[in-house]
Scaffold this motif. Structure first.
Motif, PDB file in Angstrom:
ATOM      1  N   ILE A 235     -25.236 -22.232  40.649  1.00  0.00           N
ATOM      2  CA  ILE A 235     -26.445 -21.496  40.264  1.00  0.00           C
ATOM      3  C   ILE A 235     -26.028 -20.154  39.670  1.00  0.00           C
ATOM      4  CG2 ILE A 235     -28.618 -20.495  41.075  1.00  0.00           C
ATOM      5  CD1 ILE A 235     -28.370 -22.389  43.515  1.00  0.00           C
ATOM      6  N   PRO A 236     -26.452 -19.839  38.466  1.00  0.00           N
ATOM      7  CA  PRO A 236     -26.108 -18.530  37.910  1.00  0.00           C
ATOM      8  C   PRO A 236     -26.804 -17.410  38.686  1.00  0.00           C
ATOM      9  CG  PRO A 236     -27.387 -19.815  36.315  1.00  0.00           C
ATOM     10  CD  PRO A 236     -27.205 -20.662  37.534  1.00  0.00           C
ATOM     11  N   LEU A 237     -26.004 -16.542  39.259  1.00  0.00           N
ATOM     12  CA  LEU A 237     -26.495 -15.406  40.042  1.00  0.00           C
ATOM     13  C   LEU A 237     -25.755 -14.152  39.601  1.00  0.00           C
ATOM     14  CD1 LEU A 237     -26.428 -16.957  43.651  1.00  0.00           C
ATOM     15  CD2 LEU A 237     -28.420 -16.710  42.155  1.00  0.00           C
TER      16      LEU A 237
ATOM     17  N   HIS B 163     -33.901 -14.226  44.628  1.00  0.00           N
ATOM     18  CA  HIS B 163     -34.648 -15.124  45.528  1.00  0.00           C
ATOM     19  C   HIS B 163     -35.369 -16.202  44.720  1.00  0.00           C
ATOM     20  CE1 HIS B 163     -34.791 -13.073  49.626  1.00  0.00           C
ATOM     21  NE2 HIS B 163     -33.923 -12.379  48.910  1.00  0.00           N
ATOM     22  N   HIS B 164     -35.969 -15.809  43.615  1.00  0.00           N
ATOM     23  CA  HIS B 164     -36.697 -16.752  42.760  1.00  0.00           C
ATOM     24  C   HIS B 164     -35.741 -17.828  42.237  1.00  0.00           C
ATOM     25  CE1 HIS B 164     -40.023 -18.132  40.432  1.00  0.00           C
ATOM     26  NE2 HIS B 164     -39.557 -17.716  39.269  1.00  0.00           N
ATOM     27  N   GLN B 165     -34.543 -17.414  41.857  1.00  0.00           N
ATOM     28  CA  GLN B 165     -33.531 -18.336  41.334  1.00  0.00           C
ATOM     29  C   GLN B 165     -33.122 -19.355  42.411  1.00  0.00           C
ATOM     30  OE1 GLN B 165     -32.654 -18.602  38.252  1.00  0.00           O
ATOM     31  NE2 GLN B 165     -30.449 -18.668  37.948  1.00  0.00           N
ATOM     32  N   ILE B 166     -32.827 -18.878  43.602  1.00  0.00           N
ATOM     33  CA  ILE B 166     -32.391 -19.767  44.681  1.00  0.00           C
ATOM     34  C   ILE B 166     -33.538 -20.672  45.140  1.00  0.00           C
ATOM     35  CG2 ILE B 166     -31.602 -19.855  47.089  1.00  0.00           C
ATOM     36  CD1 ILE B 166     -29.832 -17.429  46.449  1.00  0.00           C
ATOM     37  N   LYS B 167     -34.745 -20.118  45.288  1.00  0.00           N
ATOM     38  CA  LYS B 167     -35.883 -20.936  45.709  1.00  0.00           C
ATOM     39  C   LYS B 167     -36.171 -22.037  44.695  1.00  0.00           C
ATOM     40  CE  LYS B 167     -38.307 -17.500  48.487  1.00  0.00           C
ATOM     41  NZ  LYS B 167     -39.532 -16.675  48.592  1.00  0.00           N
ATOM     42  N   SER B 168     -36.064 -21.735  43.420  1.00  0.00           N
ATOM     43  CA  SER B 168     -36.289 -22.759  42.388  1.00  0.00           C
ATOM     44  C   SER B 168     -35.276 -23.884  42.533  1.00  0.00           C
ATOM     45  CB  SER B 168     -36.201 -22.139  40.988  1.00  0.00           C
ATOM     46  OG  SER B 168     -37.260 -21.232  40.794  1.00  0.00           O
ATOM     47  N   HIS B 169     -34.027 -23.541  42.798  1.00  0.00           N
ATOM     48  CA  HIS B 169     -33.001 -24.571  42.998  1.00  0.00           C
ATOM     49  C   HIS B 169     -33.323 -25.405  44.229  1.00  0.00           C
ATOM     50  CE1 HIS B 169     -29.156 -26.227  44.453  1.00  0.00           C
ATOM     51  NE2 HIS B 169     -28.994 -26.495  43.170  1.00  0.00           N
ATOM     52  N   LEU B 170     -33.689 -24.756  45.326  1.00  0.00           N
ATOM     53  CA  LEU B 170     -33.999 -25.486  46.564  1.00  0.00           C
ATOM     54  C   LEU B 170     -35.183 -26.435  46.377  1.00  0.00           C
ATOM     55  CD1 LEU B 170     -33.612 -22.583  49.150  1.00  0.00           C
ATOM     56  CD2 LEU B 170     -32.160 -24.624  48.976  1.00  0.00           C
TER      57      LEU B 170
ATOM     58  N   LYS C 154     -36.927 -26.167  37.627  1.00  0.00           N
ATOM     59  CA  LYS C 154     -36.111 -25.571  36.568  1.00  0.00           C
ATOM     60  C   LYS C 154     -35.790 -24.123  36.954  1.00  0.00           C
ATOM     61  CE  LYS C 154     -36.284 -24.347  31.715  1.00  0.00           C
ATOM     62  NZ  LYS C 154     -37.140 -24.183  30.547  1.00  0.00           N
ATOM     63  N   LEU C 155     -34.540 -23.723  36.760  1.00  0.00           N
ATOM     64  CA  LEU C 155     -34.152 -22.355  37.098  1.00  0.00           C
ATOM     65  C   LEU C 155     -34.817 -21.367  36.144  1.00  0.00           C
ATOM     66  CD1 LEU C 155     -30.321 -22.768  37.772  1.00  0.00           C
ATOM     67  CD2 LEU C 155     -32.178 -22.646  39.438  1.00  0.00           C
ATOM     68  N   PRO C 156     -35.380 -20.281  36.677  1.00  0.00           N
ATOM     69  CA  PRO C 156     -36.018 -19.291  35.809  1.00  0.00           C
ATOM     70  C   PRO C 156     -35.012 -18.520  34.955  1.00  0.00           C
ATOM     71  CG  PRO C 156     -36.055 -18.561  38.098  1.00  0.00           C
ATOM     72  CD  PRO C 156     -35.531 -19.961  38.094  1.00  0.00           C
ATOM     73  N   PHE C 157     -33.757 -18.470  35.412  1.00  0.00           N
ATOM     74  CA  PHE C 157     -32.707 -17.746  34.682  1.00  0.00           C
ATOM     75  C   PHE C 157     -31.514 -18.673  34.509  1.00  0.00           C
ATOM     76  CE2 PHE C 157     -34.976 -14.837  37.564  1.00  0.00           C
ATOM     77  CZ  PHE C 157     -35.677 -14.099  36.621  1.00  0.00           C
ATOM     78  N   PRO C 158     -31.577 -19.572  33.502  1.00  0.00           N
ATOM     79  CA  PRO C 158     -30.481 -20.533  33.319  1.00  0.00           C
ATOM     80  C   PRO C 158     -29.200 -19.837  32.859  1.00  0.00           C
ATOM     81  CG  PRO C 158     -32.059 -20.706  31.528  1.00  0.00           C
ATOM     82  CD  PRO C 158     -32.624 -19.728  32.516  1.00  0.00           C
ATOM     83  N   ALA C 159     -28.101 -20.558  33.010  1.00  0.00           N
ATOM     84  CA  ALA C 159     -26.803 -20.015  32.603  1.00  0.00           C
ATOM     85  C   ALA C 159     -26.776 -19.791  31.100  1.00  0.00           C
ATOM     86  CB  ALA C 159     -25.689 -20.973  33.004  1.00  0.00           C
ATOM     87  N   ASN C 160     -26.049 -18.759  30.722  1.00  0.00           N
ATOM     88  CA  ASN C 160     -25.855 -18.437  29.316  1.00  0.00           C
ATOM     89  C   ASN C 160     -24.396 -18.041  29.165  1.00  0.00           C
ATOM     90  OD1 ASN C 160     -25.696 -17.261  26.796  1.00  0.00           O
ATOM     91  ND2 ASN C 160     -27.625 -16.177  26.975  1.00  0.00           N
ATOM     92  N   ASP C 161     -23.654 -18.744  28.306  1.00  0.00           N
ATOM     93  CA  ASP C 161     -22.220 -18.493  28.175  1.00  0.00           C
ATOM     94  C   ASP C 161     -21.884 -17.048  27.860  1.00  0.00           C
ATOM     95  OD1 ASP C 161     -21.646 -21.101  28.735  1.00  0.00           O
ATOM     96  OD2 ASP C 161     -21.566 -21.717  26.634  1.00  0.00           O
ATOM     97  N   SER C 162     -22.791 -16.330  27.227  1.00  0.00           N
ATOM     98  CA  SER C 162     -22.496 -14.954  26.850  1.00  0.00           C
ATOM     99  C   SER C 162     -22.757 -13.968  27.987  1.00  0.00           C
ATOM    100  CB  SER C 162     -23.342 -14.536  25.632  1.00  0.00           C
ATOM    101  OG  SER C 162     -24.708 -14.533  25.988  1.00  0.00           O
ATOM    102  N   ASP C 163     -23.217 -14.465  29.143  1.00  0.00           N
ATOM    103  CA  ASP C 163     -23.565 -13.584  30.261  1.00  0.00           C
ATOM    104  C   ASP C 163     -22.467 -13.496  31.331  1.00  0.00           C
ATOM    105  OD1 ASP C 163     -26.006 -13.025  29.198  1.00  0.00           O
ATOM    106  OD2 ASP C 163     -27.116 -14.438  30.437  1.00  0.00           O
ATOM    107  N   ASP C 164     -21.222 -13.878  31.002  1.00  0.00           N
ATOM    108  CA  ASP C 164     -20.163 -13.843  32.011  1.00  0.00           C
ATOM    109  C   ASP C 164     -20.056 -12.486  32.666  1.00  0.00           C
ATOM    110  OD1 ASP C 164     -19.590 -16.467  31.686  1.00  0.00           O
ATOM    111  OD2 ASP C 164     -17.797 -16.146  30.468  1.00  0.00           O
TER     112      ASP C 164
END
Length: 121
Positions: free
Chosen positions: A26-28, A96-103, A107-117
Motif C-alpha cells: 500500500i503506498p503510504l 487512515h483513509h488509505q488503509i481502511k480502503s485497502h481493508l 479502490k485506494l484513494p491515493f494509488p501508487a505513482n512511480d514519480s512519488d518515490d
C-alpha cells in the motif's frame, strides 16, 4: 507515566501501520530519519538528562518522506508512518483513509505513482 504510555502506544500503532502497508504494497508516506554517529566519548562527556537529549537532537538529520519504507534511526525503527493523530493532522487522516480502503477491498484513494518515490522533493 501516563504520557509515556500514550507515546509508546502511538509509536507501536505507527510502526504497525507501516508494516501493514509495506507487507500489502500500500503506498503510504513512510517517514525516515538518519542520525550522525555519536561516539562513546561524546556520550560520556555529556551530562545525563536533558543535555544528552539535546545531543541526540543535534545528531539528527532532517526527516525524509517516501513511498518506500525508510528506517527511522531517531526512533530506532526499521519503518515508520505517522498516523496516530487523525483529528489533529490531515496527513494522518489520509493515511487512515488509505488503509481502511485497502481493508474494505475498495479502490485506494491515493494509488501508487512511480514519480512519488521521494515525497519530500
Amino acid at each position: 507515566a501516563a504520557n509515556r504510555i500514550v507515546t509508546e502506544r502511538a509509536l507501536a500503532a505507527n510502526e504497525a501501520m507501516a508494516l501493514y502497508g509495506m507487507t500489502h504494497g500500500i503506498p503510504l508516506p513512510f517517514r525516515g530519519q538518519e542520525m550522525d554517529e555519536v561516539s562513546d566519548d561524546e556520550i560520556n562527556m555529556t551530562p545525563a538528562g536533558p543535555c544528552r537529549s539535546w545531543l541526540a537532537i543535534q545528531k539528527s538529520r532532517p526527516s525524509q518522506i517516501s513511498t518506500n519504507p525508510l528506517p527511522h534511526a531517531g526512533l530506532g525503527l526499521d519503518m515508520y508512518v505517522q498516523g496516530s493523530s487523525p483529528v489533529r493532522r490531515y496527513a494522518d487522516l489520509a493515511l487512515h483513509h488509505q488503509i481502511k480502503s485497502h481493508l474494505r477491498g475498495e479502490k485506494l484513494p491515493f494509488p501508487a505513482n512511480d514519480s512519488d518515490d521521494d515525497l519530500g522533493d
